[in-house]
Design a protein around this motif. Structure first.
Motif, PDB file in Angstrom:
ATOM      1  N   LYS A  18      36.532  44.833  34.648  1.00  0.00           N
ATOM      2  CA  LYS A  18      37.973  44.587  34.798  1.00  0.00           C
ATOM      3  C   LYS A  18      38.202  43.556  35.896  1.00  0.00           C
ATOM      4  CE  LYS A  18      39.089  49.245  33.319  1.00  0.00           C
ATOM      5  NZ  LYS A  18      39.798  50.474  33.653  1.00  0.00           N
ATOM      6  N   GLU A  19      38.094  42.256  35.532  1.00  0.00           N
ATOM      7  CA  GLU A  19      38.212  41.194  36.532  1.00  0.00           C
ATOM      8  C   GLU A  19      39.540  41.225  37.269  1.00  0.00           C
ATOM      9  OE1 GLU A  19      37.675  40.292  33.201  1.00  0.00           O
ATOM     10  OE2 GLU A  19      36.041  38.842  33.114  1.00  0.00           O
ATOM     11  N   SER A  20      40.655  41.290  36.524  1.00  0.00           N
ATOM     12  CA  SER A  20      41.974  41.211  37.151  1.00  0.00           C
ATOM     13  C   SER A  20      42.244  42.390  38.074  1.00  0.00           C
ATOM     14  CB  SER A  20      43.071  41.142  36.090  1.00  0.00           C
ATOM     15  OG  SER A  20      42.934  39.959  35.348  1.00  0.00           O
ATOM     16  N   ALA A  21      41.924  43.588  37.628  1.00  0.00           N
ATOM     17  CA  ALA A  21      42.154  44.777  38.451  1.00  0.00           C
ATOM     18  C   ALA A  21      41.248  44.764  39.683  1.00  0.00           C
ATOM     19  CB  ALA A  21      41.930  46.048  37.635  1.00  0.00           C
ATOM     20  N   SER A  22      40.009  44.331  39.520  1.00  0.00           N
ATOM     21  CA  SER A  22      39.089  44.244  40.655  1.00  0.00           C
ATOM     22  C   SER A  22      39.578  43.207  41.657  1.00  0.00           C
ATOM     23  CB  SER A  22      37.677  43.888  40.183  1.00  0.00           C
ATOM     24  OG  SER A  22      37.137  44.930  39.414  1.00  0.00           O
ATOM     25  N   GLU A  23      40.019  42.060  41.148  1.00  0.00           N
ATOM     26  CA  GLU A  23      40.529  41.009  42.028  1.00  0.00           C
ATOM     27  C   GLU A  23      41.722  41.511  42.829  1.00  0.00           C
ATOM     28  OE1 GLU A  23      42.214  36.416  41.777  1.00  0.00           O
ATOM     29  OE2 GLU A  23      42.165  37.631  39.952  1.00  0.00           O
TER      30      GLU A  23
END
Length: 177
Positions: A18-23
């Motif tokens: 989950k790139e966006s949530a991790s970012e």
């Protein structure tokens, strides 16, 4: 910032689903987060930004903070932080640091004005040759020559993480090493 200012920070690459949530979660917890993006143009003219390397992002934090956050992401200790795994050195198991120079290269390569790397009209470069860029924005970077879609490209590797084909570099700006 949640860490002691006296402890030095390093860049790390992480893998997540989950790139966006991790970012979003990491932005509140570390010095800096960087997701290399690329523009995708559809046939109808719409432009979208997508991760250049799916499920990969970079963050800057002290070593202990990076390890703690990785551990917390894989348990319920920090709700809202999706699970992630920091890249490790192949022969040691410790988390792999990414140099500022390598991050700068990724930023240069994902800037809006970059195009594909190709080397034209110079016959003294062969596939596999090690080269150094001698001038221009990529000056000092070293890589090797590969053939991609019939053209020669300079590829720079970030050990164990990815290989990057540089944008166009005139052959006069390359030197064999």
């Amino acid at each position: 910032m949640t860490h002691n200012q006296t402890e030095s920070s390093n860049w790390y690459a992480l893998r997540t689903r989950k790139e966006s949530a991790s970012e979003a979660a990491l932005e509140e917890l570390v010095d800096e987060v960087y997701v290399p993006l690329r523009r995708i143009c559809s046939d109808d003219g719409h432009v979208a930004l997508r991760p250049a390397i799916p499920r990969l992002l970079f963050f800057k934090a002290p070593h202990d903070t990076a390890l703690r956050l990785e551990r917390e992401s894989q348990t319920s200790a920090r709700p809202g932080l999706p699970p992630f795994w920091i890249y490790r050195y192949l022969n040691g198991g410790d988390i792999q640091t990414i140099t500022q120079r390598e991050i700068d290269l990724m930023r240069l390569l994902t800037a809006d004005d970059c195009s594909r790397c190709e080397i034209f009209n110079k016959t003294d470069f062969r596939r596999g040759d090690s080269v150094r860029v001698s001038a221009g924005p990529f000056s000092g970077y070293t890589g090797h020559v590969v053939r991609i879609r019939k053209n020669l490209h300079v590829v720079v590797e970030i050990e164990g993480i990815c290989s990057i084909a540089l944008p166009f570099i005139h052959p006069d700006l390359l030197e064999k090493i």
